[in-house]
Design an enzyme around this catalytic site. Structure first.
Site, short mmCIF file in Angstrom:
data_model
loop_
_atom_site.label_atom_id
_atom_site.label_comp_id
_atom_site.label_asym_id
_atom_site.label_seq_id
_atom_site.Cartn_x
_atom_site.Cartn_y
_atom_site.Cartn_z
N CYS A 131 0.84 -1.22 0.00
CA CYS A 131 0.00 0.00 0.00
C CYS A 131 0.87 1.26 0.00
O CYS A 131 1.78 1.38 0.82
CB CYS A 131 -0.89 -0.01 1.23
SG CYS A 131 -1.83 1.50 1.41
N CYS A 155 -1.12 5.93 7.06
CA CYS A 155 -2.53 5.67 7.33
C CYS A 155 -2.67 4.96 8.68
O CYS A 155 -1.83 4.14 9.05
CB CYS A 155 -3.07 4.78 6.21
SG CYS A 155 -4.74 4.18 6.50
N CYS A 199 -3.69 -0.22 8.70
CA CYS A 199 -2.90 -1.45 8.85
C CYS A 199 -1.61 -1.19 9.64
O CYS A 199 -1.06 -0.09 9.58
CB CYS A 199 -2.49 -1.97 7.48
SG CYS A 199 -3.88 -2.33 6.42
N CYS A 242 -8.12 1.17 -1.15
CA CYS A 242 -7.66 0.64 0.14
C CYS A 242 -7.51 -0.86 -0.06
O CYS A 242 -8.47 -1.53 -0.45
CB CYS A 242 -8.69 0.93 1.24
SG CYS A 242 -8.33 -0.01 2.73
N GLN A 270 -19.80 -8.79 11.10
CA GLN A 270 -18.41 -9.23 10.96
C GLN A 270 -17.85 -8.65 9.67
O GLN A 270 -18.55 -8.63 8.65
CB GLN A 270 -18.34 -10.75 10.93
CG GLN A 270 -18.86 -11.42 12.19
CD GLN A 270 -17.91 -11.31 13.39
OE1 GLN A 270 -16.78 -10.83 13.26
NE2 GLN A 270 -18.38 -11.71 14.55
N TYR A 303 -24.77 -11.35 23.20
CA TYR A 303 -24.10 -10.37 22.33
C TYR A 303 -24.31 -10.84 20.88
O TYR A 303 -23.36 -11.05 20.13
CB TYR A 303 -22.61 -10.26 22.64
CG TYR A 303 -22.29 -10.02 24.10
CD1 TYR A 303 -22.23 -8.72 24.61
CD2 TYR A 303 -22.05 -11.09 24.98
CE1 TYR A 303 -21.93 -8.50 25.95
CE2 TYR A 303 -21.76 -10.87 26.32
CZ TYR A 303 -21.69 -9.58 26.80
OH TYR A 303 -21.40 -9.36 28.12
N GLU A 325 -29.20 -9.02 22.76
CA GLU A 325 -28.39 -8.00 22.09
C GLU A 325 -28.89 -6.62 22.53
O GLU A 325 -30.09 -6.40 22.66
CB GLU A 325 -28.51 -8.19 20.56
CG GLU A 325 -28.07 -7.03 19.70
CD GLU A 325 -26.61 -6.62 19.86
OE1 GLU A 325 -25.73 -7.49 19.90
OE2 GLU A 325 -26.36 -5.40 19.98
N ASP A 380 -20.14 -13.45 22.68
CA ASP A 380 -19.34 -12.77 21.64
C ASP A 380 -19.32 -11.27 21.94
O ASP A 380 -19.88 -10.47 21.18
CB ASP A 380 -19.94 -13.06 20.25
CG ASP A 380 -19.09 -12.48 19.13
OD1 ASP A 380 -17.93 -12.10 19.37
OD2 ASP A 380 -19.61 -12.39 17.99
N CYS A 397 -12.62 -10.89 20.31
CA CYS A 397 -11.75 -10.15 19.38
C CYS A 397 -10.65 -9.46 20.18
O CYS A 397 -10.00 -8.54 19.67
CB CYS A 397 -12.56 -9.16 18.55
SG CYS A 397 -13.56 -8.05 19.53
C1 LIG Z 1 -18.47 -8.46 18.65
S1 LIG Z 1 -20.13 -8.00 18.35
C2 LIG Z 1 -20.82 -9.58 18.00
C3 LIG Z 1 -22.15 -9.58 17.31
C4 LIG Z 1 -22.58 -10.92 16.69
N1 LIG Z 1 -22.38 -12.04 17.57
C5 LIG Z 1 -21.91 -11.15 15.36
O1 LIG Z 1 -21.11 -12.09 15.22
O2 LIG Z 1 -22.21 -10.39 14.41
C6 LIG Z 1 -20.69 -7.59 19.94
C7 LIG Z 1 -22.15 -7.23 20.05
O3 LIG Z 1 -22.47 -7.01 21.42
C8 LIG Z 1 -23.41 -5.96 21.51
N2 LIG Z 1 -23.30 -5.47 22.90
C9 LIG Z 1 -22.37 -4.65 23.42
N3 LIG Z 1 -22.56 -4.51 24.75
C10 LIG Z 1 -23.62 -5.28 25.07
C11 LIG Z 1 -24.30 -5.56 26.30
N4 LIG Z 1 -23.89 -5.02 27.44
N5 LIG Z 1 -25.37 -6.39 26.27
C12 LIG Z 1 -25.80 -6.92 25.09
N6 LIG Z 1 -25.19 -6.71 23.90
C13 LIG Z 1 -24.12 -5.89 23.89
C14 LIG Z 1 -23.00 -5.00 20.42
O4 LIG Z 1 -24.08 -4.18 20.04
C15 LIG Z 1 -22.57 -5.96 19.31
O5 LIG Z 1 -23.64 -6.26 18.46
#
Ligand SMILES: C[S@@+](CC[C@H](N)C(=O)[O-])C[C@H]1O[C@@H](n2cnc3c(N)ncnc32)[C@H](O)[C@@H]1O
Length: 379
Positions: free
Chosen positions: A72, A78, A81, A154, A209, A238, A261, A309, A336
Site C-alpha cells: 500500500c 494511514c 494497517c 484501500c 463481521q 451479544y 443484544e 461474543d 476479538c
Molecule cells: C463483537 S459484536 C458480536 C455480534 C454478533 N455475535 C456477530 O457475530 O455479528 C458484539 C455485540 O455485542 C453488543 N453489545 C455490546 N454490549 C452489550 C451488552 N452489554 N449487552 C448486550 N449486547 C451488547 C454490540 O451491540 C454488538 O452487536
C-alpha cells in the site's frame, strides 16, 4: 547505559500484543512500531516509561527474514494497517504465539490448541468500512492524527466498496453538508449500503463481521464443535443481528435459540428476518437487553449452551459471575481481544478451556479473533 537521545542498535525478537516489535537491551524492553522479527535496527527512543521504552526506526541495518515491501502506498502514514511489512505466513505465526502468550495462565495440560485459521483472502477482505470526510478529502485518519488521507483505494477493502470512493466523494462535495462519518457496507446480496452521520455516536449500519469469508469459517467451526454434543437450548449472548443465531437454527432443528443484544437496530433487523423466515417463537426469541440485566432476571435452562461474543472490552463482571455457577453444558466464547478473554476466563473460576482456535479475521492488522470452548473444570 545509553542516553535516550542517542540512536541504539537492537534486534527485534517478536511482535507484541498491539502489533509493535519487541527488542531487549541493557535490561530494558523496547517497543518499536513497524519493525519485524529478526530486524537489526538503529532506533531512537520516543517515549520513556519506568520499565520500557518506545522507539522509532532510524535505519534498518539488516531486515528480518520475513520483512516484505508493503504493497500500500500510504502504509505507515494511514492509521489502518500495521503489519503489512511482514509476510502473511509470519503474521499468522506471530498471532498464534500472541494468543498462547495472552492465555498462558488459562491453558491447562488438557487444552487442545488448534492452529490459527488463515483468512481466505489476506487483502480485499473488508466488507464494511468507516470513512471520514472533511468537505474535500474522503478517507481514513492519518496515524495519531485527525488529518484525513484522501484515498482512491484501500488494499484491505473489498473492491466493490473502493469502487464507490470517487462517486461518493463527488456526491458528498455537491451536498455541501458535513458528514464526518461515512459507513459503507456490502450486504448479503452483494449490494453496497451506506450510512452518513454528521456528529456523535451513531448505530450506523449496526455490527456485522467485517471479513465474511472468514466469518463463514468461524461459524462452521462453532457449529461443528456444538454438533459433537448439542443441546436443546442455546443462548446467543451479544448476538448482533443473529450472525450465529440463524446458522445455528438451521443446523440444530431440535434446538431453541434465545438471543440477547443491546442494539435496537440489530434486534429489529433480526426480528424482521425471523418474520421473513416464518420462524416460530418456540424456536427463536430475540431480546433487546444488556446481557448482565438479562441474566439477573432469567435462570438459564440446565444443560444448555451459552455463546458469548462481546465487544473488545469483554464481558461485564456481573455476566461472568452469574454464568460461572450455572449448570451449563458448554460455553463458547468468541473474542476479538485475547487480553479481555484471559481476564474473563480467570474470573470464570470453575471453567477451563477445552479447545482453542484463533481465526485471522483482520489480516495486515494486529487484531485477532479467538474461539474458546469452555468446559466445567472437574479437577
Ligand atoms: C463483537 S459484536 C458480536 C455480534 C454478533 N455475535 C456477530 O457475530 O455479528 C458484539 C455485540 O455485542 C453488543 N453489545 C455490546 N454490549 C452489550 C451488552 N452489554 N449487552 C448486550 N449486547 C451488547 C454490540 O451491540 C454488538 O452487536
Amino acid at each position: 547505559m545509553t542516553s535516550s537521545h542517542e540512536p541504539i542498535e537492537v534486534t527485534v525478537e517478536k511482535i507484541a500484543f498491539g502489533g509493535q516489535g519487541i527488542a531487549r537491551k541493557d535490561g530494558l524492553v523496547y517497543f518499536i512500531p513497524f519493525s519485524a522479527p529478526g530486524d537489526r535496527l538503529m532506533v531512537r527512543v520516543t517515549d520513556e516509561k519506568k520499565n520500557f521504552r518506545t522507539a522509532e526506526i532510524q535505519e534498518i541495518l539488516s531486515p528480518g527474514p520475513e520483512r516484505v515491501t508493503p504493497p500500500c502506498p500510504v502504509y505507515g502514514r494511514c492509521g489502518g494497517c500495521n503489519l503489512q511489512h511482514i509476510s502473511y505466513e509470519e503474521q499468522l505465526r506471530q498471532k498464534q504465539n500472541l494468543v498462547l502468550e495472552q492465555l498462558k495462565k488459562n491453558l491447562t495440560t488438557d487444552t487442545e490448541i488448534l492452529p490459527i485459521v488463515p483468512s481466505p483472502t489476506p487483502f480485499h477482505y473488508r466488507n464494511r468500512i468507516q470513512l471520514k470526510f472533511d468537505g474535500q478529502r474522503l478517507g481514513f485518519y492519518e496515524r495519531k492524527s485527525h488529518t484525513i488521507i484522501d484515498l482512491e483505494d484501500c488494499l484491505i477493502c473489498d473492491d466493490r466498496l473502493t469502487a464507490q470512493f470517487s462517486d461518493l466523494k463527488k456526491s458528498l462535495s455537491e451536498k455541501k453538508q458535513p458528514a464526518p462519518k461515512v459507513e459503507l457496507f456490502l450486504n448479503t446480496e452483494n449490494q453496497v449500503e451506506s450510512s452518513l452521520s454528521d456528529s456523535g455516536p451513531t448505530e450506523g449500519l449496526g455490527f456485522s463481521q467485517v471479513n465474511q469469508a472468514q466469518n463463514i469459517n468461524l461459524t462452521s467451526t462453532l457449529k461443528q464443535w456444538i454438533s459433537e454434543d448439542p443441546s436443546e437450548k442455546i443462548y446467543d449472548f451479544y448476538a448482533g443481528a443473529g450472525n450465529f443465531t440463524f446458522p445455528l437454527l438451521d443446523q440444530f432443528r431440535r434446538s431453541t435459540v434465545h438471543s440477547v443484544e443491546l442494539s435496537e437496530k440489530s434486534v429489529k433487523d433480526a426480528k424482521r428476518r425471523i418474520l421473513e423466515m416464518n420462524l416460530s417463537p418456540k424456536r427463536v426469541q430475540f431480546f433487546c437487553s444488556d446481557v448482565g440485566a438479562f441474566l439477573k432476571r432469567v435462570i438459564l435452562q440446565d444443560d444448555s449452551i451459552a455463546i458469548l461474543d462481546p465487544p473488545r472490552v469483554g464481558c461485564a463482571d456481573q455476566v461472568i459471575h452469574s454464568l460461572a455457577p450455572q449448570n451449563l453444558k458448554k460455553i463458547y466464547y468468541i473474542s476479538c481481544n485475547p487480553s479481555t478473554l484471559a481476564r474473563d476466563l480467570t474470573l470464570l473460576k470453575n471453567w477451563k478451556i477445552g479447545r482453542l482456535q484463533a481465526f485471522d479475521m483482520f489480516p495486515q492488522t494486529d487484531h485477532i479473533e479467538v474461539l474458546a470452548e469452555l468446559v466445567i473444570d472437574s479437577r
